[in-house]
Scaffold this motif. Structure first.
Motif, PDB file in Angstrom:
ATOM      1  N   LYS A 171       0.836  -1.209   0.000  1.00 12.52           N
ATOM      2  CA  LYS A 171       0.000   0.000   0.000  1.00 12.52           C
ATOM      3  C   LYS A 171       0.867   1.254   0.000  1.00 12.52           C
ATOM      4  O   LYS A 171       0.698   2.148  -0.817  1.00 12.52           O
TER       5      LYS A 171
ATOM      6  N   ALA B 101       3.947   1.494  -0.725  1.00 14.77           N
ATOM      7  CA  ALA B 101       4.763   1.540  -1.939  1.00 14.77           C
ATOM      8  C   ALA B 101       3.935   2.062  -3.112  1.00 14.77           C
ATOM      9  O   ALA B 101       4.431   2.832  -3.931  1.00 14.77           O
TER      10      ALA B 101
ATOM     11  N   PRO C 143       9.780   2.766  -0.697  1.00 13.53           N
ATOM     12  CA  PRO C 143      10.282   2.166   0.546  1.00 13.53           C
ATOM     13  C   PRO C 143      10.936   0.818   0.266  1.00 13.53           C
ATOM     14  O   PRO C 143      10.255  -0.124  -0.109  1.00 13.53           O
TER      15      PRO C 143
HETATM   16  N1  LIG Z   1       9.353  -5.950  -6.135  1.00 19.90           N
HETATM   17  C1  LIG Z   1       8.327  -5.236  -5.627  1.00 19.90           C
HETATM   18  N2  LIG Z   1       8.308  -5.018  -4.303  1.00 19.90           N
HETATM   19  C2  LIG Z   1       7.283  -4.295  -3.797  1.00 19.90           C
HETATM   20  C3  LIG Z   1       6.240  -3.785  -4.605  1.00 19.90           C
HETATM   21  N3  LIG Z   1       5.370  -3.120  -3.812  1.00 19.90           N
HETATM   22  C4  LIG Z   1       5.859  -3.218  -2.553  1.00 19.90           C
HETATM   23  N4  LIG Z   1       7.005  -3.920  -2.529  1.00 19.90           N
HETATM   24  C5  LIG Z   1       7.820  -4.248  -1.346  1.00 19.90           C
HETATM   25  O1  LIG Z   1       6.974  -4.925  -0.422  1.00 19.90           O
HETATM   26  C6  LIG Z   1       7.236  -4.526   0.896  1.00 19.90           C
HETATM   27  C7  LIG Z   1       5.981  -4.048   1.567  1.00 19.90           C
HETATM   28  O2  LIG Z   1       5.514  -2.875   0.946  1.00 19.90           O
HETATM   29  P1  LIG Z   1       4.704  -1.745   1.742  1.00 19.90           P
HETATM   30  O3  LIG Z   1       4.252  -0.757   0.727  1.00 19.90           O
HETATM   31  O4  LIG Z   1       5.500  -1.200   2.861  1.00 19.90           O
HETATM   32  O5  LIG Z   1       3.457  -2.584   2.295  1.00 19.90           O
HETATM   33  P2  LIG Z   1       2.162  -2.095   3.110  1.00 19.90           P
HETATM   34  O6  LIG Z   1       2.247  -2.739   4.449  1.00 19.90           O
HETATM   35  O7  LIG Z   1       0.978  -2.588   2.359  1.00 19.90           O
HETATM   36  O8  LIG Z   1       2.192  -0.600   3.180  1.00 19.90           O
HETATM   37  C8  LIG Z   1       8.320  -3.467   0.817  1.00 19.90           C
HETATM   38  O9  LIG Z   1       9.564  -4.058   1.109  1.00 19.90           O
HETATM   39  C9  LIG Z   1       8.270  -3.001  -0.622  1.00 19.90           C
HETATM   40  O10 LIG Z   1       9.543  -2.574  -1.085  1.00 19.90           O
HETATM   41  C10 LIG Z   1       6.294  -4.057  -6.023  1.00 19.90           C
HETATM   42  O11 LIG Z   1       5.433  -3.663  -6.795  1.00 19.90           O
HETATM   43  N5  LIG Z   1       7.367  -4.781  -6.461  1.00 19.90           N
END
Ligand SMILES: Nc1nc2c(ncn2[C@@H]2O[C@H](COP(=O)(O)OP(=O)(O)O)[C@@H](O)[C@H]2O)c(=O)[nH]1
Ligand SMILES: [Mg+2]
Lengths: 426, 252
Positions: B66, B68, B79
């Motif tokens: 989310k 990201a 991130p």
């Molecule tokens: N390879 C890749 N990694 C992603 C992508 N989106 C998120 N990540 C990774 O997944 C992890 C969790 O993402 P985050 O946005 O913090 O998740 P949230 O808890 O839903 O906010 C992080 O380490 C990001 O770098 C993507 O589209 N591709």
């Protein structure tokens, strides 16, 4: 990012020594060593001794801290990296604990019923903990984690912004409001200084700084001293890139309301003022009306009453004669400033604040012999000359060029102090 | 039900030369410009470009991406590390759009609301706050996490009521990690048929530029505009922009 390799933070349950997390160093300490670190501490406790820190002859250090009788934090710094003092490590542990309370609340941390669950919840604190680990060798001039005073930016014309902040805060049904520019407090309401503890102000600044990408946010926070078991809300708004205004408030107003009804109303007329804050912050934490001597390499000025601090580390030396030696890197000057602060505080100024933190153990015999409190001290190294002075209201720590004659240090320091306080009322 | 892409706005408009002067307002040194809350893209006053504001909630379980996605859509640094979002964080994204019929250009101002799952669980006011006055919801799943895909329908029914007037879109994240994908093409097709909701794929390097995020942002704009048009026609106001507070803000 040298620090990341040389500094490690461990968290264990204090009674059973179950590891909860470790942050920092890319290479984790082996489990057996973590066990031993916990073991020696327990051994001491079993014999009525509290083990607080130890040091190797190659500059490695370990500092232990037990919080709320439930969690043990251990900071391990390995030699070879930049020097990190014992004071700095024990402040690190306190700040980490305060951040954990800030995010999770004291009940969650003291309540050990379910270790697996606690481990999961503790992940929420990693962002702040990692930021605190980076701050230990910070190169942007943040010192609040060490001094436990808020890092400030002193503005030349702040009356208007103070009024704007006061009325905005009131409209948000709060008495606690604060304006930050690139993570430094530029303005805050009276209660922000008088009713929050300095540790709280420091961790709140770190939290807002960690959220600097967001346009606005609504974070539940527990105040380590003021409200450790009941969450209140931190609302923060990025008015311009790098400028944040935040308030601590209760259930109302909602983030949506605050943003849509209050931000434009109270701040849109101050865009130009805020822009000039940003412009000033680019050059210095001091207003342009204060001009420092060219031979001042860096300084830290603390207001002891309000627990505010300003760090200055000039990027260029203006007005220096052509034969002057070049400036040390700002990273190095800030490191020296931190070391000198620690040196002066632990050996001479010995304030209650430092002894409360129970950080000062080994090097204390010396100052205990004094019947009076020293008010000035100096130190000459092969890189710079340092001068520290304290009055009932201020503490100043100054790094100067080697070219400044030692007998002149005191005059330069007193003049610098009065130049800054006269121009800013700090 | 969603609007077919390109039926109301010019799709892929960022590729056309006439969009350049508008997109240049959201760029700075070839990167995305950052806007404070007191700022908005500036257009010459005679061009009369309205800004329409929408609130978009990003929903999905911890770690799906989310935060990201919000960073990606705003062109902010990604991130690398997964840190829990322990409260609500919003991110403002400006996006210029040309309406097909009238040729009129609008700046959409999306405010993306992102809140960590554990914060929603621990604090009662978080979810209601995210849903207050919300215009659209992005439901996220990750291509590398089958569970997050299987949970989608649950998520949609849990968060929205059928009476809600909100645009719903589904976004599959981490599409770049196709080697590890747990969700197949036919899963995706099947879901789209059953729910009538489009699924967008994101993943990979943010530096891929506007092309990577354009389909999602255009679909958001198109569906939101359509939703407003429907609402406006039912209360007979000629243009949805009149429903939206537009330029109370300062222009950079
Ligand atoms: N390879 C890749 N990694 C992603 C992508 N989106 C998120 N990540 C990774 O997944 C992890 C969790 O993402 P985050 O946005 O913090 O998740 P949230 O808890 O839903 O906010 C992080 O380490 C990001 O770098 C993507 O589209 N591709
Ligand atoms: Mg997140």
């Amino acid at each position: 990012m040298l620090q990341a390799e040389t500094l490690q933070l461990l968290c264990l349950t204090s009674t059973s020594g179950v590891p909860l997390f470790s942050r920092g160093s890319a290479k984790q300490l082996p489990f057996s060593i973590i066990g031993s670190l916990n073991g020696v501490h327990m051994f001491g406790a079993g014999h009525g001794a509290q083990l607080m820190s130890c040091e190797t002859d190659r500059g490695s250090r370990v500092v232990w801290g037990v919080f709320q009788e439930s969690l043990m934090l251990i900071a391990v710094s390995c030699g070879g990296g930049p020097a990190i003092s014992e004071l700095q490590l024990s402040r690190l542990l306190e700040n980490v604990w305060n951040c954990m309370v800030l995010v999770l609340g004291q009940d969650e941390l003291a309540n050990m019923r379910n270790v697996e669950r606690l481990k999961r919840e503790l992940r929420s604190c990693y962002r702040l903990i990692d930021l605190l680990l980076e701050r230990v060798s910070d190169e942007q001039g943040f010192m609040g984690d060490l001094t436990q005073c808020a890092d400030c930016l002193l503005l030349s014309n702040s009356g208007l912004l103070q009024e704007a902040l006061d009325s905005f805060t009131q409209a948000a049904e709060s008495e606690f409001g604060c304006l930050l520019v690139h993570g430094r407090v530029a303005q805050a309401t009276e209660k922000w200084w008088s009713r929050l503890s300095s540790q709280e102000v420091v961790v709140l600044s770190v939290l807002v700084h960690s959220l600097s990408g967001a346009s606005s946010c609504d974070y539940p926070v527990f105040l380590p001293q003021g409200s450790p078991t009941v969450a209140i809300r931190l609302l923060s708004f990025q008015l311009l890139p790098g400028v944040h205004v935040c308030v601590l408030c209760g259930p109302k107003p909602s983030l949506y309301k605050a943003e849509n009804e209050l931000i434009g109303r109270f701040w849109s007329t101050f865009v130009e003022n805020l822009r000039s804050c940003l412009e000033q912050a680019k050059h210095s934490t001091l207003p342009p009306s204060v001009s420092l001597r060219w031979d001042i390499q860096a300084l830290l000025l603390i207001n002891r009453e309000s627990r505010r601090a300003v760090t200055v580390c000039p990027r260029v030396r203006s007005g220096a004669p052509s034969e002057a030696t070049p400036l040390l890197s700002s990273g190095r000057r800030l490191e020296l400033l931190r070391l000198f602060y620690t040196f002066a505080m632990t050996r001479y100024f010995n304030p209650q604040e430092a002894s409360v933190s129970s950080a000062l153990t080994t090097s204390e015999d010396f100052s205990q012999g004094f019947t009076h409190v020293p008010v000035q001290c100096y130190l000459v190294t092969d890189e710079c000359k340092c001068y520290g002075l304290q009055s009932s209201q201020h503490q100043l720590f100054l790094l100067m060029d080697l070219s400044v004659p030692t007998f002149a240090l005191r005059t330069v320091a007193t003049q610098t102090l009065s130049a800054i306080t006269a121009a800013t009322g700090f | 039900m969603s609007v077919p892409p390109g039926s109301i706005i010019v799709s892929d408009w960022h590729r056309f030369p006439d969009s350049r002067e508008f997109f240049s307002r959201i760029l700075h040194n070839k990167k995305r410009r950052k806007f404070g809350l007191l700022e908005a893209p500036m257009m010459p006053p005679h061009m009369n470009v309205d800004i329409v504001r929408y609130k978009v909630f990003i929903s999905g379980k911890t770690g799906v991406g989310k935060s990201a996605l919000a960073a990606r859509l705003a062109g902010l640094d990604f991130p690398k590390m997964h840190y829990e979002t322990t409260g609500i964080e919003t991110t403002v994204v400006f996006w210029p759009v040309r309406l097909k019929e009238s040729g009129r250009v609008l700046f959409f101002r999306f405010e993306l609301w992102d809140c960590g799952e554990s914060a929603i669980r621990r604090f009662d006011h978080m979810l209601p706050s995210c849903k207050e006055q919300v215009d659209a919801i992005l439901f996220l799943f990750s291509f590398t996490d089958r569970g997050s895909f299987d949970d989608l329908s649950n998520q949609i029914t849990r968060i929205t009521e059928s009476s809600d007037r909100v645009v719903k879109l589904v976004v599959g994240t981490k599409f770049d990690l196709f080697m590890h994908t747990d969700v197949t093409e036919s899963d995706v097709t099947h879901f789209q048929e059953v729910w009538g909701l489009p699924i967008f794929r994101v993943g990979g390097d943010v530096s891929a530029g506007l092309g990577e995020i354009a389909p999602l942002l255009n679909a958001l704009a198109e569906n939101l505009w359509h939703q407003d048009c429907m609402a406006a026609s039912s209360v007979s106001i000629s243009t949805p922009a009149a429903l939206r507070e537009t330029d109370s803000e300062i222009i950079v």
